[in-house]
Design a protein around this motif. Structure first.
Motif, PDB file in Angstrom:
ATOM      1  N   PHE A   1       0.842  -1.208   0.000  1.00  0.00           N
ATOM      2  CA  PHE A   1       0.000   0.000   0.000  1.00  0.00           C
ATOM      3  C   PHE A   1       0.875   1.255   0.000  1.00  0.00           C
ATOM      4  O   PHE A   1       0.554   2.245  -0.671  1.00  0.00           O
ATOM      5  N   LYS A   2       1.975   1.211   0.753  1.00  0.00           N
ATOM      6  CA  LYS A   2       2.894   2.348   0.774  1.00  0.00           C
ATOM      7  C   LYS A   2       3.502   2.573  -0.606  1.00  0.00           C
ATOM      8  O   LYS A   2       3.618   3.715  -1.068  1.00  0.00           O
ATOM      9  N   GLU A   3       3.890   1.477  -1.255  1.00  0.00           N
ATOM     10  CA  GLU A   3       4.466   1.593  -2.593  1.00  0.00           C
ATOM     11  C   GLU A   3       3.458   2.179  -3.587  1.00  0.00           C
ATOM     12  O   GLU A   3       3.827   2.945  -4.482  1.00  0.00           O
ATOM     13  N   LEU A   4       2.194   1.805  -3.413  1.00  0.00           N
ATOM     14  CA  LEU A   4       1.138   2.279  -4.313  1.00  0.00           C
ATOM     15  C   LEU A   4       0.615   3.662  -3.923  1.00  0.00           C
ATOM     16  O   LEU A   4      -0.168   4.260  -4.668  1.00  0.00           O
ATOM     17  N   ASN A   5       1.044   4.140  -2.750  1.00  0.00           N
ATOM     18  CA  ASN A   5       0.615   5.441  -2.235  1.00  0.00           C
ATOM     19  C   ASN A   5      -0.905   5.514  -2.067  1.00  0.00           C
ATOM     20  O   ASN A   5      -1.547   6.477  -2.494  1.00  0.00           O
ATOM     21  N   ILE A   6      -1.463   4.449  -1.452  1.00  0.00           N
ATOM     22  CA  ILE A   6      -2.899   4.434  -1.165  1.00  0.00           C
ATOM     23  C   ILE A   6      -3.106   4.266   0.343  1.00  0.00           C
ATOM     24  O   ILE A   6      -2.301   3.622   1.014  1.00  0.00           O
ATOM     25  N   ALA A   7      -4.178   4.854   0.842  1.00  0.00           N
ATOM     26  CA  ALA A   7      -4.490   4.787   2.272  1.00  0.00           C
ATOM     27  C   ALA A   7      -5.663   3.841   2.488  1.00  0.00           C
ATOM     28  O   ALA A   7      -6.815   4.187   2.206  1.00  0.00           O
ATOM     29  N   VAL A   8      -5.359   2.637   2.954  1.00  0.00           N
ATOM     30  CA  VAL A   8      -6.386   1.625   3.216  1.00  0.00           C
ATOM     31  C   VAL A   8      -6.695   1.648   4.714  1.00  0.00           C
ATOM     32  O   VAL A   8      -5.818   1.374   5.533  1.00  0.00           O
ATOM     33  N   SER A   9      -7.927   1.979   5.067  1.00  0.00           N
ATOM     34  CA  SER A   9      -8.305   2.077   6.478  1.00  0.00           C
ATOM     35  C   SER A   9      -8.331   0.692   7.131  1.00  0.00           C
ATOM     36  O   SER A   9      -8.445  -0.333   6.441  1.00  0.00           O
ATOM     37  N   ASP A  10      -8.259   0.684   8.453  1.00  0.00           N
ATOM     38  CA  ASP A  10      -8.359  -0.577   9.186  1.00  0.00           C
ATOM     39  C   ASP A  10      -9.710  -1.241   8.923  1.00  0.00           C
ATOM     40  O   ASP A  10      -9.800  -2.470   8.837  1.00  0.00           O
ATOM     41  N   GLU A  11     -10.760  -0.428   8.790  1.00  0.00           N
ATOM     42  CA  GLU A  11     -12.103  -0.958   8.543  1.00  0.00           C
ATOM     43  C   GLU A  11     -12.168  -1.642   7.184  1.00  0.00           C
ATOM     44  O   GLU A  11     -12.742  -2.737   7.051  1.00  0.00           O
ATOM     45  N   MET A  12     -11.581  -1.029   6.177  1.00  0.00           N
ATOM     46  CA  MET A  12     -11.569  -1.628   4.843  1.00  0.00           C
ATOM     47  C   MET A  12     -10.717  -2.894   4.830  1.00  0.00           C
ATOM     48  O   MET A  12     -11.112  -3.921   4.262  1.00  0.00           O
ATOM     49  N   TYR A  13      -9.558  -2.837   5.491  1.00  0.00           N
ATOM     50  CA  TYR A  13      -8.666  -3.997   5.524  1.00  0.00           C
ATOM     51  C   TYR A  13      -9.344  -5.194   6.182  1.00  0.00           C
ATOM     52  O   TYR A  13      -9.176  -6.341   5.738  1.00  0.00           O
TER      53      TYR A  13
ATOM     54  N   THR B   1     -10.573 -10.117   5.024  1.00  0.00           N
ATOM     55  CA  THR B   1     -10.355 -11.420   5.656  1.00  0.00           C
ATOM     56  C   THR B   1     -11.211 -12.486   4.978  1.00  0.00           C
ATOM     57  O   THR B   1     -12.417 -12.325   4.836  1.00  0.00           O
ATOM     58  N   GLY B   2     -10.560 -13.569   4.548  1.00  0.00           N
ATOM     59  CA  GLY B   2     -11.272 -14.638   3.859  1.00  0.00           C
ATOM     60  C   GLY B   2     -11.312 -14.479   2.348  1.00  0.00           C
ATOM     61  O   GLY B   2     -11.760 -15.376   1.643  1.00  0.00           O
ATOM     62  N   ASN B   3     -10.834 -13.332   1.839  1.00  0.00           N
ATOM     63  CA  ASN B   3     -10.805 -13.099   0.395  1.00  0.00           C
ATOM     64  C   ASN B   3      -9.477 -13.564  -0.198  1.00  0.00           C
ATOM     65  O   ASN B   3      -8.444 -13.514   0.470  1.00  0.00           O
ATOM     66  N   SER B   4      -9.490 -13.952  -1.448  1.00  0.00           N
ATOM     67  CA  SER B   4      -8.247 -14.268  -2.147  1.00  0.00           C
ATOM     68  C   SER B   4      -7.514 -12.973  -2.465  1.00  0.00           C
ATOM     69  O   SER B   4      -8.110 -11.888  -2.507  1.00  0.00           O
ATOM     70  N   THR B   5      -6.200 -13.077  -2.696  1.00  0.00           N
ATOM     71  CA  THR B   5      -5.413 -11.895  -3.050  1.00  0.00           C
ATOM     72  C   THR B   5      -5.944 -11.249  -4.319  1.00  0.00           C
ATOM     73  O   THR B   5      -5.993 -10.023  -4.430  1.00  0.00           O
ATOM     74  N   ARG B   6      -6.364 -12.061  -5.266  1.00  0.00           N
ATOM     75  CA  ARG B   6      -6.917 -11.522  -6.520  1.00  0.00           C
ATOM     76  C   ARG B   6      -8.152 -10.673  -6.255  1.00  0.00           C
ATOM     77  O   ARG B   6      -8.288  -9.567  -6.788  1.00  0.00           O
ATOM     78  N   ASN B   7      -9.047 -11.185  -5.430  1.00  0.00           N
ATOM     79  CA  ASN B   7     -10.256 -10.430  -5.120  1.00  0.00           C
ATOM     80  C   ASN B   7      -9.940  -9.141  -4.375  1.00  0.00           C
ATOM     81  O   ASN B   7     -10.574  -8.112  -4.605  1.00  0.00           O
ATOM     82  N   VAL B   8      -8.975  -9.195  -3.488  1.00  0.00           N
ATOM     83  CA  VAL B   8      -8.577  -7.988  -2.755  1.00  0.00           C
ATOM     84  C   VAL B   8      -8.101  -6.917  -3.725  1.00  0.00           C
ATOM     85  O   VAL B   8      -8.525  -5.751  -3.658  1.00  0.00           O
ATOM     86  N   PHE B   9      -7.231  -7.314  -4.655  1.00  0.00           N
ATOM     87  CA  PHE B   9      -6.687  -6.311  -5.570  1.00  0.00           C
ATOM     88  C   PHE B   9      -7.685  -5.868  -6.633  1.00  0.00           C
ATOM     89  O   PHE B   9      -7.604  -4.743  -7.131  1.00  0.00           O
ATOM     90  N   GLN B  10      -8.627  -6.715  -6.966  1.00  0.00           N
ATOM     91  CA  GLN B  10      -9.704  -6.266  -7.845  1.00  0.00           C
ATOM     92  C   GLN B  10     -10.509  -5.159  -7.173  1.00  0.00           C
ATOM     93  O   GLN B  10     -10.863  -4.152  -7.806  1.00  0.00           O
ATOM     94  N   LYS B  11     -10.781  -5.340  -5.878  1.00  0.00           N
ATOM     95  CA  LYS B  11     -11.513  -4.316  -5.121  1.00  0.00           C
ATOM     96  C   LYS B  11     -10.692  -3.039  -4.986  1.00  0.00           C
ATOM     97  O   LYS B  11     -11.206  -1.923  -5.145  1.00  0.00           O
ATOM     98  N   LEU B  12      -9.390  -3.198  -4.674  1.00  0.00           N
ATOM     99  CA  LEU B  12      -8.529  -2.030  -4.508  1.00  0.00           C
ATOM    100  C   LEU B  12      -8.342  -1.277  -5.820  1.00  0.00           C
ATOM    101  O   LEU B  12      -8.325  -0.037  -5.823  1.00  0.00           O
ATOM    102  N   LYS B  13      -8.185  -2.007  -6.894  1.00  0.00           N
ATOM    103  CA  LYS B  13      -8.012  -1.363  -8.208  1.00  0.00           C
ATOM    104  C   LYS B  13      -9.226  -0.505  -8.547  1.00  0.00           C
ATOM    105  O   LYS B  13      -9.092   0.638  -9.020  1.00  0.00           O
ATOM    106  N   GLU B  14     -10.413  -1.042  -8.282  1.00  0.00           N
ATOM    107  CA  GLU B  14     -11.644  -0.301  -8.565  1.00  0.00           C
ATOM    108  C   GLU B  14     -11.810   0.876  -7.611  1.00  0.00           C
ATOM    109  O   GLU B  14     -12.142   1.988  -8.036  1.00  0.00           O
ATOM    110  N   HIS B  15     -11.539   0.640  -6.324  1.00  0.00           N
ATOM    111  CA  HIS B  15     -11.766   1.680  -5.313  1.00  0.00           C
ATOM    112  C   HIS B  15     -10.795   2.853  -5.471  1.00  0.00           C
ATOM    113  O   HIS B  15     -11.192   4.025  -5.349  1.00  0.00           O
TER     114      HIS B  15
END
Length: 219
Positions: free
Chosen positions: A28-40, A44-58
């Motif tokens: 997240f630091k490398e990407l310069n994005i601020a992911v809140s504790d609530e969003m993080y 839980t329980g998601n695949s890495t692919r699904n996490v990054f699909q959500k982050l890419k869109e958000h």
């Protein structure tokens, strides 16, 4: 009678969450994005692919999802290999050995990648106990979608009515229930902000789920 136990991995067999947390937040630091504790916490329980699909869109990231996955995986593997205090969850190895010795089929169904699953299983010599290992990276939708547990149950020696799932996350429990499988919720100190209320049975200690107890559950 229960014939098959389907285990989640992260938070149930081993606590890799601190390693994932480190790798994700470095990324997240490398990407310069601020992911809140609530969003993080929702990851839980998601695949890495699904996490990054959500982050890419958000965050409207320009990077390809596959490149994001590879970078995070590199950071995770680097941390995994250098972390000396990575241990199995208290009591889970004894439970695994007890169930295996009593003829219970054990299947892993984890949102983790195959490479992470293999790293954990090789490090702790767990392959001898499990008949199958199912990775969330093989499914387009992550937990709470039931696909991974439906597939795991299809690999069982028994119908899903004679299977149970052990999960520690809100998403994982929802996936097990959506699959129509009895779910034991493990209240892990390592899994923060997770709601176990949908679970059919909740434990705080793996000593509370030995073979004799398992056979008395009202599945």
């Amino acid at each position: 009678m229960i014939k098959t136990v389907i285990f989640d991995m992260d938070g149930v067999i081993v606590d890799t969450e601190p390693v994932h947390h480190y790798a994700y937040h470095q990324h997240f630091k490398e990407l310069n994005i601020a992911v809140s504790d609530e969003m993080y916490a929702t990851f839980t329980g998601n695949s890495t692919r699904n996490v990054f699909q959500k982050l890419k869109e958000h965050f409207n990231l320009k990077e390809d999802v596959e490149d994001l996955i590879l970078r995070k995986r590199h950071l995770f593997n680097e941390a995994f290999d250098t972390k000396p205090d990575l241990e199995l969850i208290d009591g889970v190895l004894e439970l695994i050995r007890d169930l295996h010795a009593n003829g219970i089929q054990l299947i892993l169904a984890s949102s983790a990648s195959k490479s992470t699953i293999n790293r954990v299983f090789n490090r702790f010599d767990l392959n001898q106990y499990f008949t199958h290992k199912v990775s969330g990276e093989d499914f387009p939708k992550s937990k709470p979608h039931p696909a991974i547990f439906l597939h795991a149950a299809s690999l069982s020696v028994a119908p899903k009515e004679e299977c149970i799932v052990i999960e520690d996350s809100t998403n994982g429990i929802a996936a097990a229930k959506a699959a129509g499988i009895f779910c034991v919720g493990y209240h892990s100190e390592n899994s923060k902000d997770q709601n176990l209320s949908q679970a059919d049975h909740v434990i705080h200690d793996f000593n509370a789920l030995e073979f004799s107890v398992l056979q008395r559950l009202d599945v």
